[in-house]
Design an enzyme around this catalytic site. Structure first.
Site, PDB file in Angstrom:
ATOM      1  N   ARG A  14       0.788  -1.142   0.071  1.00  0.00           N
ATOM      2  CA  ARG A  14       0.014  -0.040   0.026  1.00  0.00           C
ATOM      3  C   ARG A  14       0.878   1.277   0.011  1.00  0.00           C
ATOM      4  O   ARG A  14       2.043   1.066   0.585  1.00  0.00           O
ATOM      5  CB  ARG A  14      -1.008   0.059   1.340  1.00  0.00           C
ATOM      6  CG  ARG A  14      -0.449   0.012   2.567  1.00  0.00           C
ATOM      7  CD  ARG A  14      -1.620   0.163   3.497  1.00  0.00           C
ATOM      8  NE  ARG A  14      -1.453  -1.137   4.314  1.00  0.00           N
ATOM      9  CZ  ARG A  14      -1.270  -1.361   5.542  1.00  0.00           C
ATOM     10  NH1 ARG A  14      -0.826  -0.193   6.185  1.00  0.00           N
ATOM     11  NH2 ARG A  14      -1.200  -2.420   6.140  1.00  0.00           N
ATOM     12  N   SER A 102      -8.286   0.222   2.535  1.00  0.00           N
ATOM     13  CA  SER A 102      -8.800  -0.244   3.847  1.00  0.00           C
ATOM     14  C   SER A 102      -9.234   0.844   4.719  1.00  0.00           C
ATOM     15  O   SER A 102     -10.073   1.689   4.326  1.00  0.00           O
ATOM     16  CB  SER A 102      -7.808  -1.264   4.728  1.00  0.00           C
ATOM     17  OG  SER A 102      -8.249  -1.612   5.708  1.00  0.00           O
ATOM     18  N   HIS A 103      -8.517   1.106   5.821  1.00  0.00           N
ATOM     19  CA  HIS A 103      -9.041   2.147   6.700  1.00  0.00           C
ATOM     20  C   HIS A 103      -8.210   3.341   6.600  1.00  0.00           C
ATOM     21  O   HIS A 103      -7.872   4.421   7.464  1.00  0.00           O
ATOM     22  CB  HIS A 103      -9.201   1.869   8.111  1.00  0.00           C
ATOM     23  CG  HIS A 103      -7.805   1.124   8.634  1.00  0.00           C
ATOM     24  ND1 HIS A 103      -7.290  -0.016   8.350  1.00  0.00           N
ATOM     25  CD2 HIS A 103      -6.760   1.666   9.452  1.00  0.00           C
ATOM     26  CE1 HIS A 103      -6.050  -0.219   8.938  1.00  0.00           C
ATOM     27  NE2 HIS A 103      -5.681   0.854   9.498  1.00  0.00           N
ATOM     28  N   LYS A 112      -4.626  -6.278  -1.575  1.00  0.00           N
ATOM     29  CA  LYS A 112      -4.498  -7.498  -0.800  1.00  0.00           C
ATOM     30  C   LYS A 112      -4.508  -8.647  -1.612  1.00  0.00           C
ATOM     31  O   LYS A 112      -5.298  -8.809  -2.401  1.00  0.00           O
ATOM     32  CB  LYS A 112      -5.656  -7.670   0.290  1.00  0.00           C
ATOM     33  CG  LYS A 112      -5.727  -6.461   1.336  1.00  0.00           C
ATOM     34  CD  LYS A 112      -6.739  -6.755   2.241  1.00  0.00           C
ATOM     35  CE  LYS A 112      -6.404  -5.684   3.407  1.00  0.00           C
ATOM     36  NZ  LYS A 112      -7.648  -5.247   4.172  1.00  0.00           N
ATOM     37  N   ASP A 236     -15.274  -0.691   8.414  1.00  0.00           N
ATOM     38  CA  ASP A 236     -14.096  -0.122   7.830  1.00  0.00           C
ATOM     39  C   ASP A 236     -14.164   0.108   6.417  1.00  0.00           C
ATOM     40  O   ASP A 236     -15.221  -0.522   5.927  1.00  0.00           O
ATOM     41  CB  ASP A 236     -12.849  -0.640   8.409  1.00  0.00           C
ATOM     42  CG  ASP A 236     -12.391  -1.780   7.744  1.00  0.00           C
ATOM     43  OD1 ASP A 236     -12.954  -2.574   7.291  1.00  0.00           O
ATOM     44  OD2 ASP A 236     -11.280  -2.129   7.529  1.00  0.00           O
ATOM     45  N   ASP A 238     -13.015  -1.307   3.644  1.00  0.00           N
ATOM     46  CA  ASP A 238     -13.193  -2.525   2.994  1.00  0.00           C
ATOM     47  C   ASP A 238     -14.015  -3.706   3.637  1.00  0.00           C
ATOM     48  O   ASP A 238     -14.076  -4.918   3.307  1.00  0.00           O
ATOM     49  CB  ASP A 238     -12.062  -3.255   2.472  1.00  0.00           C
ATOM     50  CG  ASP A 238     -10.928  -3.621   3.527  1.00  0.00           C
ATOM     51  OD1 ASP A 238     -11.137  -3.043   4.509  1.00  0.00           O
ATOM     52  OD2 ASP A 238      -9.799  -4.484   3.292  1.00  0.00           O
ATOM     53  N   ASP A 240     -13.563  -5.578   6.249  1.00  0.00           N
ATOM     54  CA  ASP A 240     -13.050  -6.783   6.900  1.00  0.00           C
ATOM     55  C   ASP A 240     -12.965  -6.457   8.419  1.00  0.00           C
ATOM     56  O   ASP A 240     -12.446  -7.628   9.322  1.00  0.00           O
ATOM     57  CB  ASP A 240     -11.776  -7.209   6.148  1.00  0.00           C
ATOM     58  CG  ASP A 240     -10.563  -6.089   6.026  1.00  0.00           C
ATOM     59  OD1 ASP A 240     -10.799  -5.049   6.862  1.00  0.00           O
ATOM     60  OD2 ASP A 240      -9.636  -6.362   5.561  1.00  0.00           O
ATOM     61  N   ARG A 241     -13.358  -5.312   9.008  1.00  0.00           N
ATOM     62  CA  ARG A 241     -13.325  -5.305  10.169  1.00  0.00           C
ATOM     63  C   ARG A 241     -14.719  -4.961  10.871  1.00  0.00           C
ATOM     64  O   ARG A 241     -15.237  -4.112  10.173  1.00  0.00           O
ATOM     65  CB  ARG A 241     -12.402  -4.164  10.662  1.00  0.00           C
ATOM     66  CG  ARG A 241     -10.955  -4.407  10.197  1.00  0.00           C
ATOM     67  CD  ARG A 241      -9.777  -3.700  10.910  1.00  0.00           C
ATOM     68  NE  ARG A 241      -9.842  -2.219  10.441  1.00  0.00           N
ATOM     69  CZ  ARG A 241      -9.645  -1.104  11.405  1.00  0.00           C
ATOM     70  NH1 ARG A 241      -9.063  -1.301  12.678  1.00  0.00           N
ATOM     71  NH2 ARG A 241      -9.706   0.011  11.091  1.00  0.00           N
ATOM     72  N   HIS A 323     -10.466  -7.268  13.202  1.00  0.00           N
ATOM     73  CA  HIS A 323     -10.528  -8.395  12.390  1.00  0.00           C
ATOM     74  C   HIS A 323     -11.027  -9.516  13.071  1.00  0.00           C
ATOM     75  O   HIS A 323     -10.288  -9.956  14.109  1.00  0.00           O
ATOM     76  CB  HIS A 323      -9.163  -8.529  11.618  1.00  0.00           C
ATOM     77  CG  HIS A 323      -8.664  -7.698  10.654  1.00  0.00           C
ATOM     78  ND1 HIS A 323      -8.891  -7.449   9.416  1.00  0.00           N
ATOM     79  CD2 HIS A 323      -8.020  -6.446  11.056  1.00  0.00           C
ATOM     80  CE1 HIS A 323      -8.238  -6.568   8.885  1.00  0.00           C
ATOM     81  NE2 HIS A 323      -7.802  -5.776   9.683  1.00  0.00           N
TER      82      HIS A 323
END
Length: 351
Positions: A14, A102-103, A112, A236, A238, A240-241, A323
């Site tokens: 990233r 992501s965040h 990812k 978040d 994407d 995933d959290r 996560h």
């Protein structure tokens, strides 16, 4: 080529869009991914993206790099990272990449990467970097085709979760990728859903999509209290959290979420192994031991947790960042929307 080598991280890649992630860098990454795929006998590579403003452009650059190696691209459109992980189980390919920041702040983006359903290790990330530096690329002519995986993803969740009562809930998608699917999932589970910021918008006009920070949860806290919701769920960028708000407006931090999830998992599977990162409090390991489960501490990072889950056949994993990885009736990847559904299941079964 100007390559900032700091973009290669332990679990992913990233950097700042258009600055670190230039057309040349992103195309080279596409060439490295396509070449790696072909070397592993993978002919098709799944590519998804989040709702960030830079993601469509980065998708075009990355795809052109992959196709130039002779590897085909399966374009799954705007998805959450978990929808992308799910796609590696249901499409013709078990390998691919999701473009997501992501965040991180809005000017960031990243990647990812999954090969054969496994998130890339630190060594694999370094190997991709080496490929780019050496320009060790295959040449060929692939094609791109589109696939929609949303319905199979929703059906997978509906097949795993049973709610015993209709619940009124508040959710905050933070203008991230969760907006493409979260409300529909919970409504189809039978919930009455009040949704905040469900329109995917990479400018993040309302607040930053990071549910670990209290300032990003204030609107959801207010909404939960005003509407007497049984819970507030936040995601978040994407998805995933998971962030959780109690009916009283308190943040239920991920180690306390993990206590609830551990009770549920160990009840169905006595002596289960449960993995969590070093940042979780002692409350969690004490509770797992009390429940006669086995607490296993792990390094922070989604790749490390997934590896540890595979090595130990753990049925649940979690990180203090939010996560949560279910490996009992779910394939072991982190998914905020699914974890939220498991939370609703616990609530619907309790007084």
């Amino acid at each position: 080529m100007q390559l900032n080598q700091n973009i290669f991280r332990a679990n992913d890649i990233r950097g700042i869009a258009y600055e670190d992630l230039t057309e040349e860098v992103v195309q080279s990454l596409g060439k490295a991914l396509g070449s790696e795929a072909i070397d592993r006998n993978v002919q098709e590579f799944i590519v998804g993206r989040d709702a960030r403003l830079s993601s469509p452009q980065i998708f075009d650059w990355l795809s052109s790099g992959i196709i130039s190696t002779g590897c085909n691209v399966i374009d799954i459109g705007i998805v959450t990272s978990p929808m992308f992980y799910h796609s590696t189980y249901v499409l013709n390919s078990s390998s691919g990449v999701v473009i997501t920041g992501s965040h991180n702040p809005g000017n960031y983006n990243g990647f990812k990467i999954v090969f054969n359903n496994h998130s890339t290790t630190s060594e694999e990330i370094l190997h991709l970097k080496q490929r780019i530096l050496e320009e060790n690329f295959r040449k060929g002519k692939g094609i791109s085709k589109k696939e929609d995986i949303k319905e199979t993803y929703i059906i997978r969740i509906l097949g795993s979760i049973k709610l015993n009562k209709n619940l009124s809930i508040s959710i905050d998608c933070g203008n991230g990728a969760a907006g493409v699917v979260a409300k529909e999932v919970y409504e189809r589970l039978g919930c009455n859903v009040i949704e905040l910021y469900g329109e995917p918008d990479g400018a993040f006009p309302n607040h930053h999509p990071d549910p670990s920070k209290l300032e990003n949860m204030e609107d959801l806290i207010k909404n939960v209290k005003e509407n007497d919701s049984v819970v507030g769920l936040a995601f978040d960028g994407d998805a995933d959290r998971l962030g959780v708000i109690s009916p009283k407006g308190e943040m239920i931090f991920p180690d306390r979420q993990m206590i609830m999830f551990s009770r549920q998992v160990i009840q169905s599977s006595p002596n289960a192994n449960i993995v969590f990162d070093v940042k979780c409090s002692k409350l969690l390991s004490d509770e797992i031991e009390k429940l006669k489960g086995k607490p296993l501490i792990c390094k922070t990072g989604h790749t490390f947790i997934k590896q540890k889950i595979r090595e130990t056949n753990a049925l649940l994993g979690g990180e203090m960042s939010g996560h949560i990885f279910f490996n009992d009736r779910w394939p072991g990847f982190d998914d905020g929307i699914y974890a939220g559904a498991r939370m609703l299941e616990i609530i619907s079964n309790s007084e």
